[in-house]
Scaffold this motif. Structure first.
Motif, mmCIF file in Angstrom:
data_model
loop_
_atom_site.group_PDB
_atom_site.id
_atom_site.type_symbol
_atom_site.label_atom_id
_atom_site.label_comp_id
_atom_site.label_asym_id
_atom_site.label_seq_id
_atom_site.Cartn_x
_atom_site.Cartn_y
_atom_site.Cartn_z
ATOM 1 N N ALA A 177 0.825 -1.215 0.000
ATOM 2 C CA ALA A 177 0.000 0.000 0.000
ATOM 3 C C ALA A 177 0.855 1.260 0.000
ATOM 4 O O ALA A 177 0.496 2.257 -0.651
ATOM 5 N N ALA A 178 1.979 1.256 0.698
ATOM 6 C CA ALA A 178 2.842 2.439 0.737
ATOM 7 C C ALA A 178 3.374 2.772 -0.658
ATOM 8 O O ALA A 178 3.363 3.937 -1.078
ATOM 9 N N SER A 179 3.800 1.764 -1.373
ATOM 10 C CA SER A 179 4.294 1.981 -2.741
ATOM 11 C C SER A 179 3.178 2.463 -3.660
ATOM 12 O O SER A 179 3.380 3.351 -4.489
ATOM 13 N N ALA A 180 2.012 1.888 -3.516
ATOM 14 C CA ALA A 180 0.871 2.295 -4.338
ATOM 15 C C ALA A 180 0.483 3.747 -4.040
ATOM 16 O O ALA A 180 0.156 4.509 -4.958
ATOM 17 N N THR A 181 0.543 4.134 -2.786
ATOM 18 C CA THR A 181 0.214 5.508 -2.407
ATOM 19 C C THR A 181 1.214 6.483 -3.011
ATOM 20 O O THR A 181 0.833 7.506 -3.593
ATOM 21 N N LEU A 182 2.507 6.180 -2.889
ATOM 22 C CA LEU A 182 3.532 7.056 -3.467
ATOM 23 C C LEU A 182 3.428 7.120 -4.986
ATOM 24 O O LEU A 182 3.552 8.203 -5.572
ATOM 25 N N ASP A 183 3.192 5.995 -5.618
ATOM 26 C CA ASP A 183 3.027 5.986 -7.075
ATOM 27 C C ASP A 183 1.832 6.836 -7.491
ATOM 28 O O ASP A 183 1.906 7.592 -8.461
ATOM 29 N N SER A 184 0.748 6.740 -6.758
ATOM 30 C CA SER A 184 -0.441 7.534 -7.058
ATOM 31 C C SER A 184 -0.173 9.020 -6.872
ATOM 32 O O SER A 184 -0.591 9.851 -7.686
ATOM 33 N N ALA A 185 0.533 9.370 -5.802
ATOM 34 C CA ALA A 185 0.855 10.769 -5.541
ATOM 35 C C ALA A 185 1.763 11.331 -6.634
ATOM 36 O O ALA A 185 1.568 12.461 -7.100
ATOM 37 N N LYS A 186 2.734 10.540 -7.060
ATOM 38 C CA LYS A 186 3.621 10.987 -8.133
ATOM 39 C C LYS A 186 2.856 11.166 -9.438
ATOM 40 O O LYS A 186 3.076 12.129 -10.175
ATOM 41 N N TYR A 187 1.941 10.258 -9.718
ATOM 42 C CA TYR A 187 1.124 10.371 -10.922
ATOM 43 C C TYR A 187 0.256 11.623 -10.862
ATOM 44 O O TYR A 187 0.136 12.356 -11.841
ATOM 45 N N ALA A 188 -0.307 11.898 -9.695
ATOM 46 C CA ALA A 188 -1.133 13.107 -9.538
ATOM 47 C C ALA A 188 -0.302 14.367 -9.766
ATOM 48 O O ALA A 188 -0.766 15.317 -10.403
ATOM 49 N N LYS A 189 0.918 14.387 -9.268
ATOM 50 C CA LYS A 189 1.783 15.551 -9.471
ATOM 51 C C LYS A 189 2.139 15.727 -10.935
ATOM 52 O O LYS A 189 2.275 16.856 -11.415
ATOM 53 N N GLU A 190 2.283 14.635 -11.673
ATOM 54 C CA GLU A 190 2.566 14.724 -13.114
ATOM 55 C C GLU A 190 1.464 15.491 -13.839
ATOM 56 O O GLU A 190 1.727 16.155 -14.834
ATOM 57 N N TRP A 191 0.248 15.364 -13.339
ATOM 58 C CA TRP A 191 -0.898 16.050 -13.940
ATOM 59 C C TRP A 191 -1.162 17.395 -13.259
ATOM 60 O O TRP A 191 -2.211 17.999 -13.460
ATOM 61 N N SER A 192 -0.212 17.855 -12.450
ATOM 62 C CA SER A 192 -0.291 19.147 -11.750
ATOM 63 C C SER A 192 -1.470 19.235 -10.796
ATOM 64 O O SER A 192 -2.040 20.306 -10.599
ATOM 65 N N HIS A 193 -1.844 18.114 -10.204
ATOM 66 C CA HIS A 193 -2.902 18.106 -9.198
ATOM 67 C C HIS A 193 -2.305 18.421 -7.827
ATOM 68 O O HIS A 193 -1.119 18.194 -7.592
ATOM 69 N N ARG A 194 -3.120 18.901 -6.944
ATOM 70 C CA ARG A 194 -2.673 19.112 -5.563
ATOM 71 C C ARG A 194 -2.600 17.758 -4.869
ATOM 72 O O ARG A 194 -3.503 16.943 -4.998
ATOM 73 N N VAL A 195 -1.527 17.544 -4.139
ATOM 74 C CA VAL A 195 -1.330 16.310 -3.376
ATOM 75 C C VAL A 195 -1.306 16.700 -1.908
ATOM 76 O O VAL A 195 -0.484 17.517 -1.495
ATOM 77 N N LEU A 196 -2.229 16.135 -1.138
ATOM 78 C CA LEU A 196 -2.378 16.529 0.257
ATOM 79 C C LEU A 196 -2.328 15.345 1.205
ATOM 80 O O LEU A 196 -2.907 14.306 0.947
ATOM 81 N N CYS A 197 -1.614 15.534 2.294
ATOM 82 C CA CYS A 197 -1.648 14.619 3.428
ATOM 83 C C CYS A 197 -1.245 15.423 4.647
ATOM 84 O O CYS A 197 -0.120 15.914 4.734
ATOM 85 N N SER A 198 -2.142 15.570 5.574
ATOM 86 C CA SER A 198 -1.888 16.423 6.728
ATOM 87 C C SER A 198 -0.898 15.824 7.709
ATOM 88 O O SER A 198 -0.389 16.512 8.578
ATOM 89 N N GLN A 199 -0.573 14.551 7.572
ATOM 90 C CA GLN A 199 0.304 13.891 8.526
ATOM 91 C C GLN A 199 1.785 14.022 8.190
ATOM 92 O O GLN A 199 2.628 13.692 9.006
ATOM 93 N N PHE A 200 2.116 14.461 7.006
ATOM 94 C CA PHE A 200 3.515 14.522 6.595
ATOM 95 C C PHE A 200 3.989 15.957 6.452
ATOM 96 O O PHE A 200 3.219 16.857 6.167
#
Length: 62
Positions: free
Chosen positions: A31-54
């Motif tokens: 799940a950690a790898s999938a989350t990071l991959d998803s976040a990186k993909y979102a950034k490629e599309w210039s989307h906002r990536v949010l997580c209040s814990q980090f």
């Protein structure tokens, strides 16, 4: 059961404006790898990536 990177629906991320995830998904693989991959993909599309814990420093790694 946890999410694997192969199960990511990139079209859902592509068609969104914000990608938000919680820190619980970062505790174990795959799940950690999938989350990071998803976040990186979102950034490629210039989307906002949010997580209040980090910190900002962690988010710059994505």
């Amino acid at each position: 059961m946890t999410l694997d990177s192969k199960e990511i629906d990139k079209n859902v991320i592509k068609n969104s404006r914000i990608f938000h995830f919680g820190s619980l998904s970062m505790t174990h693989k795959p799940a950690a790898s999938a989350t990071l991959d998803s976040a990186k993909y979102a950034k490629e599309w210039s989307h906002r990536v949010l997580c209040s814990q980090f910190t900002t420093a962690f988010m710059e790694l994505v």
